[in-house]
Design a protein around this motif. Structure first.
Motif, PDB file in Angstrom:
ATOM      1  N   LYS A   2     -74.978 -14.490 -80.162  1.00 44.65           N
ATOM      2  CA  LYS A   2     -75.150 -12.793 -80.247  1.00 44.65           C
ATOM      3  C   LYS A   2     -75.056 -11.865 -79.466  1.00 44.65           C
ATOM      4  O   LYS A   2     -75.541 -11.844 -78.291  1.00 44.65           O
ATOM      5  CB  LYS A   2     -76.406 -12.466 -80.839  1.00 44.65           C
ATOM      6  N   LYS A   3     -74.477 -10.903 -79.648  1.00 47.45           N
ATOM      7  CA  LYS A   3     -73.818  -9.533 -78.918  1.00 47.45           C
ATOM      8  C   LYS A   3     -75.190  -8.549 -78.516  1.00 47.45           C
ATOM      9  O   LYS A   3     -76.497  -8.052 -79.447  1.00 47.45           O
ATOM     10  CB  LYS A   3     -72.529  -9.104 -78.836  1.00 47.45           C
ATOM     11  N   ILE A   4     -75.388  -8.571 -77.392  1.00 47.53           N
ATOM     12  CA  ILE A   4     -76.668  -7.784 -77.005  1.00 47.53           C
ATOM     13  C   ILE A   4     -76.584  -6.498 -77.038  1.00 47.53           C
ATOM     14  O   ILE A   4     -75.460  -6.378 -75.609  1.00 47.53           O
ATOM     15  CB  ILE A   4     -77.356  -8.460 -75.785  1.00 47.53           C
ATOM     16  N   ASN A   5     -77.059  -5.654 -77.562  1.00 47.29           N
ATOM     17  CA  ASN A   5     -76.653  -4.075 -77.579  1.00 47.29           C
ATOM     18  C   ASN A   5     -78.094  -3.557 -76.495  1.00 47.29           C
ATOM     19  O   ASN A   5     -79.191  -3.496 -76.549  1.00 47.29           O
ATOM     20  CB  ASN A   5     -77.882  -3.721 -78.881  1.00 47.29           C
ATOM     21  N   TRP A   6     -77.257  -4.067 -75.156  1.00 48.32           N
ATOM     22  CA  TRP A   6     -78.211  -3.111 -73.754  1.00 48.32           C
ATOM     23  C   TRP A   6     -78.369  -1.549 -74.172  1.00 48.32           C
ATOM     24  O   TRP A   6     -79.653  -1.795 -73.570  1.00 48.32           O
ATOM     25  CB  TRP A   6     -76.450  -3.047 -72.729  1.00 48.32           C
ATOM     26  N   TRP A   7     -77.507  -0.944 -74.377  1.00 47.62           N
ATOM     27  CA  TRP A   7     -78.068   0.438 -75.260  1.00 47.62           C
ATOM     28  C   TRP A   7     -79.736   0.187 -75.104  1.00 47.62           C
ATOM     29  O   TRP A   7     -80.797   0.740 -75.534  1.00 47.62           O
ATOM     30  CB  TRP A   7     -78.096   1.512 -75.928  1.00 47.62           C
ATOM     31  N   LYS A   8     -79.425  -0.234 -76.718  1.00 49.70           N
ATOM     32  CA  LYS A   8     -81.601  -0.812 -77.602  1.00 49.70           C
ATOM     33  C   LYS A   8     -82.105  -0.507 -76.199  1.00 49.70           C
ATOM     34  O   LYS A   8     -83.410  -0.445 -76.395  1.00 49.70           O
ATOM     35  CB  LYS A   8     -81.029  -1.509 -78.564  1.00 49.70           C
ATOM     36  N   VAL A   9     -81.829  -1.659 -75.826  1.00 53.16           N
ATOM     37  CA  VAL A   9     -82.814  -2.459 -74.668  1.00 53.16           C
ATOM     38  C   VAL A   9     -83.072  -1.094 -73.746  1.00 53.16           C
ATOM     39  O   VAL A   9     -84.859  -1.260 -73.317  1.00 53.16           O
ATOM     40  CB  VAL A   9     -82.366  -3.941 -74.312  1.00 53.16           C
TER      41      VAL A   9
END
Length: 54
Positions: A2-9
């Motif tokens: 799964k791709k991590i949504n770094w903006w959400k993190v």
């Protein structure tokens, strides 16, 4: 994978940091006001003792 949504993190991390800083600021303000209250009480007791000793 799964791709991590770094903006959400990053957004969640910023919100958590903001909450921690706010909580720390509230604790400091509470401590300061408690110390001021103790100083006022101490001054009043000293004033009354001085009047009594006159």
């Amino acid at each position: 994978m799964k791709k991590i949504n770094w903006w959400k993190v990053a957004s969640v991390a910023m919100m958590a940091a903001s909450a921690i800083l706010s909580f720390g600021h509230d604790l400091i303000e509470e401590q300061r006001s408690e110390e001021e209250m103790q100083d006022m009480v101490r001054e009043e007791v000293q004033r009354q003792l001085a009047e009594k000793n006159m």
